[in-house]
Design a protein around this motif. Structure first.
Motif, mmCIF file in Angstrom:
data_model
loop_
_atom_site.group_PDB
_atom_site.id
_atom_site.type_symbol
_atom_site.label_atom_id
_atom_site.label_comp_id
_atom_site.label_asym_id
_atom_site.label_seq_id
_atom_site.Cartn_x
_atom_site.Cartn_y
_atom_site.Cartn_z
ATOM 1 N N VAL A 188 0.722 -1.114 -0.189
ATOM 2 C CA VAL A 188 0.031 0.181 0.301
ATOM 3 C C VAL A 188 1.054 1.485 -0.016
ATOM 4 O O VAL A 188 0.991 2.180 -0.492
ATOM 5 N N PHE A 189 2.227 0.962 0.951
ATOM 6 C CA PHE A 189 2.613 2.627 1.000
ATOM 7 C C PHE A 189 3.894 2.819 0.277
ATOM 8 O O PHE A 189 4.735 3.331 -0.625
ATOM 9 N N TRP A 190 4.883 1.284 -1.141
ATOM 10 C CA TRP A 190 5.675 1.015 -0.850
ATOM 11 C C TRP A 190 5.229 0.261 -2.400
ATOM 12 O O TRP A 190 5.576 -1.592 -2.483
ATOM 13 N N PRO A 191 4.707 0.603 -3.489
ATOM 14 C CA PRO A 191 4.478 -0.011 -4.579
ATOM 15 C C PRO A 191 5.841 -1.228 -4.647
ATOM 16 O O PRO A 191 6.872 -0.741 -4.965
ATOM 17 N N ARG A 192 4.839 -2.103 -6.048
ATOM 18 C CA ARG A 192 6.268 -3.242 -6.563
ATOM 19 C C ARG A 192 6.758 -2.437 -7.423
ATOM 20 O O ARG A 192 7.861 -2.947 -8.377
ATOM 21 N N THR A 193 5.697 -1.173 -8.419
ATOM 22 C CA THR A 193 6.631 -0.875 -9.120
ATOM 23 C C THR A 193 6.526 0.782 -8.884
ATOM 24 O O THR A 193 5.385 1.018 -8.704
ATOM 25 N N GLY A 194 6.700 1.652 -9.580
ATOM 26 C CA GLY A 194 7.218 2.739 -9.483
ATOM 27 C C GLY A 194 7.953 3.666 -9.150
ATOM 28 O O GLY A 194 8.509 3.060 -8.227
ATOM 29 N N VAL A 195 7.962 4.977 -8.698
ATOM 30 C CA VAL A 195 8.826 6.139 -7.484
ATOM 31 C C VAL A 195 7.986 6.307 -6.512
ATOM 32 O O VAL A 195 8.641 5.820 -4.900
ATOM 33 N N LEU A 196 7.147 6.437 -6.495
ATOM 34 C CA LEU A 196 6.417 7.342 -5.047
ATOM 35 C C LEU A 196 6.493 6.331 -4.057
ATOM 36 O O LEU A 196 5.852 4.953 -3.688
ATOM 37 N N ARG A 197 6.531 7.335 -3.087
ATOM 38 C CA ARG A 197 6.219 6.111 -1.799
ATOM 39 C C ARG A 197 5.440 7.005 -0.573
ATOM 40 O O ARG A 197 5.380 7.884 -0.495
ATOM 41 N N LYS A 198 4.206 6.523 0.176
ATOM 42 C CA LYS A 198 3.281 6.826 0.923
ATOM 43 C C LYS A 198 3.195 7.243 1.885
ATOM 44 O O LYS A 198 4.014 5.722 2.247
ATOM 45 N N PRO A 199 3.313 7.985 2.523
ATOM 46 C CA PRO A 199 3.570 7.979 4.123
ATOM 47 C C PRO A 199 2.666 7.066 5.035
ATOM 48 O O PRO A 199 1.016 7.355 4.216
ATOM 49 N N GLY A 200 2.587 6.306 5.720
ATOM 50 C CA GLY A 200 1.664 5.247 6.689
ATOM 51 C C GLY A 200 2.657 3.900 7.354
ATOM 52 O O GLY A 200 4.032 4.372 8.037
ATOM 53 N N LEU A 201 1.661 2.944 7.997
ATOM 54 C CA LEU A 201 2.249 2.257 8.830
ATOM 55 C C LEU A 201 2.122 0.723 8.028
ATOM 56 O O LEU A 201 1.039 0.505 7.374
ATOM 57 N N ALA A 202 3.312 0.737 7.366
ATOM 58 C CA ALA A 202 3.761 -0.573 7.057
ATOM 59 C C ALA A 202 3.779 -2.047 7.904
ATOM 60 O O ALA A 202 4.703 -1.665 9.246
ATOM 61 N N ILE A 203 2.805 -2.369 8.259
ATOM 62 C CA ILE A 203 2.815 -4.109 8.861
ATOM 63 C C ILE A 203 2.851 -5.438 8.218
ATOM 64 O O ILE A 203 2.904 -5.575 6.804
ATOM 65 N N VAL A 204 3.782 -6.306 8.850
ATOM 66 C CA VAL A 204 4.457 -7.445 8.913
ATOM 67 C C VAL A 204 3.569 -8.642 9.798
ATOM 68 O O VAL A 204 4.264 -7.844 11.192
ATOM 69 N N ASP A 205 2.395 -9.493 9.919
ATOM 70 C CA ASP A 205 2.206 -9.677 11.112
ATOM 71 C C ASP A 205 2.381 -11.341 10.880
ATOM 72 O O ASP A 205 2.153 -12.326 9.649
ATOM 73 N N PHE A 206 3.263 -11.938 12.027
ATOM 74 C CA PHE A 206 3.572 -13.387 11.979
ATOM 75 C C PHE A 206 2.003 -14.246 12.203
ATOM 76 O O PHE A 206 2.282 -14.160 13.194
ATOM 77 N N LEU A 207 1.611 -15.450 11.948
ATOM 78 C CA LEU A 207 0.725 -15.930 12.499
ATOM 79 C C LEU A 207 1.042 -16.410 12.423
ATOM 80 O O LEU A 207 2.022 -17.497 12.896
ATOM 81 N N ASP A 208 0.380 -17.439 13.425
ATOM 82 C CA ASP A 208 -0.001 -19.269 13.911
ATOM 83 C C ASP A 208 1.198 -20.019 13.605
ATOM 84 O O ASP A 208 0.318 -20.357 12.014
ATOM 85 N N PRO A 209 1.868 -21.174 13.499
ATOM 86 C CA PRO A 209 2.205 -21.978 12.367
ATOM 87 C C PRO A 209 1.125 -22.762 12.363
ATOM 88 O O PRO A 209 0.549 -23.015 13.235
ATOM 89 N N ILE A 210 1.424 -23.461 10.697
ATOM 90 C CA ILE A 210 1.357 -24.150 10.582
ATOM 91 C C ILE A 210 1.718 -25.689 11.617
ATOM 92 O O ILE A 210 3.009 -26.057 10.586
ATOM 93 N N LYS A 211 1.448 -26.870 11.758
ATOM 94 C CA LYS A 211 2.180 -27.803 12.204
ATOM 95 C C LYS A 211 2.302 -28.829 11.595
ATOM 96 O O LYS A 211 1.834 -28.739 10.355
ATOM 97 N N PRO A 212 4.459 -29.894 11.241
ATOM 98 C CA PRO A 212 4.042 -30.290 9.629
ATOM 99 C C PRO A 212 3.078 -31.403 10.124
ATOM 100 O O PRO A 212 2.472 -32.060 11.351
ATOM 101 N N GLY A 213 2.823 -32.012 9.525
ATOM 102 C CA GLY A 213 1.563 -33.967 8.667
ATOM 103 C C GLY A 213 0.592 -33.118 8.195
ATOM 104 O O GLY A 213 0.226 -34.411 7.681
ATOM 105 N N ALA A 214 0.167 -31.634 7.650
ATOM 106 C CA ALA A 214 -0.386 -31.811 6.851
ATOM 107 C C ALA A 214 -1.163 -31.947 5.389
ATOM 108 O O ALA A 214 0.285 -31.937 4.845
ATOM 109 N N ALA A 215 -1.835 -32.534 5.223
ATOM 110 C CA ALA A 215 -2.027 -33.144 3.729
ATOM 111 C C ALA A 215 -1.804 -32.003 2.650
ATOM 112 O O ALA A 215 -1.566 -30.627 2.905
ATOM 113 N N ARG A 216 -1.205 -32.081 1.877
ATOM 114 C CA ARG A 216 -1.022 -31.276 0.891
ATOM 115 C C ARG A 216 -1.932 -29.823 0.281
ATOM 116 O O ARG A 216 -1.400 -28.967 0.313
#
Length: 246
Positions: A188-216
């Protein structure tokens, strides 16, 4: 007028961070060439400096939520821009990325990626690429670290839908590590193309792990659902209108 001023600030910011990448890469090169620790220190310094400059020069604040992975895990992350790479790498102790093969030939980035233990993938050879990726990852994990992979295979603009690929599921099965789904609104603030960077709050959220063993298929379904749902929520939180995209 305000947009024009922000564009100029953004251009200066982009020049500064790429010049700084070159300078830091050269300064740390003798250290990084002989030890992975040197490469890690250089990249950590670059990430922290870039996040500080982003706040100061273009008004992008950053926040990390959730429990930061510290052991041997696969991190399946939403990828919207260069910014989410920097935030994730700064947050985790020893990140190793699945990356497109072409980046190995990029000045500075290529050398440091090799030293960190990043895994190059030839995206044009899908079946062969996945098999080689699994083999290379198994070899690299003789040393601990967090393996970051982008399940959609590339940067995806906010609000755009793109299928999740099977490579993440194959790694999850083959390594037997938990997978930590990771959401973001960085694009939202740092787009994949172009120069313009917009002010705001960029968030990365680590979510609950998926335990080993689930079917593909179950794993891929869970991974996509939690990442997309949470990323959409983060984008709405900062005022991004998803309905205008669809």
């Amino acid at each position: 007028m305000a947009d024009a001023f922000q564009w100029v600030r953004s251009l200066i910011f982009m020049i500064v961070i790429y010049v700084w990448m070159l300078v830091l890469g050269i300064l740390f090169a003798p250290y990084a060439m002989f030890t992975k620790r040197g490469a890690l220190k250089a990249c950590k310094a670059y990430a922290r400096t870039t996040l500080w400059l982003a706040r100061w020069m273009v008004g992008i604040r950053t926040e990390v939520r959730g429990a930061v992975p510290s052991g041997e895990v696969v991190i399946g992350a939403k990828h919207q821009s260069f910014l989410d790479i920097i935030i994730i790498f700064d947050a985790i102790p020893h990140g190793k990325f699945i990356m497109k093969k072409e980046l190995l030939w990029t000045p500075v980035i290529g050398m440091y990626a090799r030293r960190l233990g990043c895994i190059p993938v030839d995206r044009g050879k899908k079946g062969v690429a996945v098999a080689k990726m699994v083999k290379d990852v198994a070899k690299e994990f003789t040393e601990p670290g967090q393996l970051v992979i982008y399940p959609q295979g590339t940067r995806v603009a906010p609000g755009v839908r793109k299928p999740y690929k099977v490579g993440t599921a194959i790694l999850y099965e083959g390594l037997g590590f938990p997978c930590v789904p990771t959401a973001t609104n960085a694009g939202v603030f740092w787009p994949r193309t172009g120069v313009l960077r917009k002010p705001g709050l960029a968030i990365v959220d680590f979510l609950d792990p998926i335990k080993p063993g689930a079917a593909r298929d179950d794993f891929l379904g869970m991974l996509e659902d939690v990442i997309e749902t949470r990323s959409n929520a983060l984008m709405r939180e900062v005022g991004f209108d998803l309905d205008a995209i669809h």
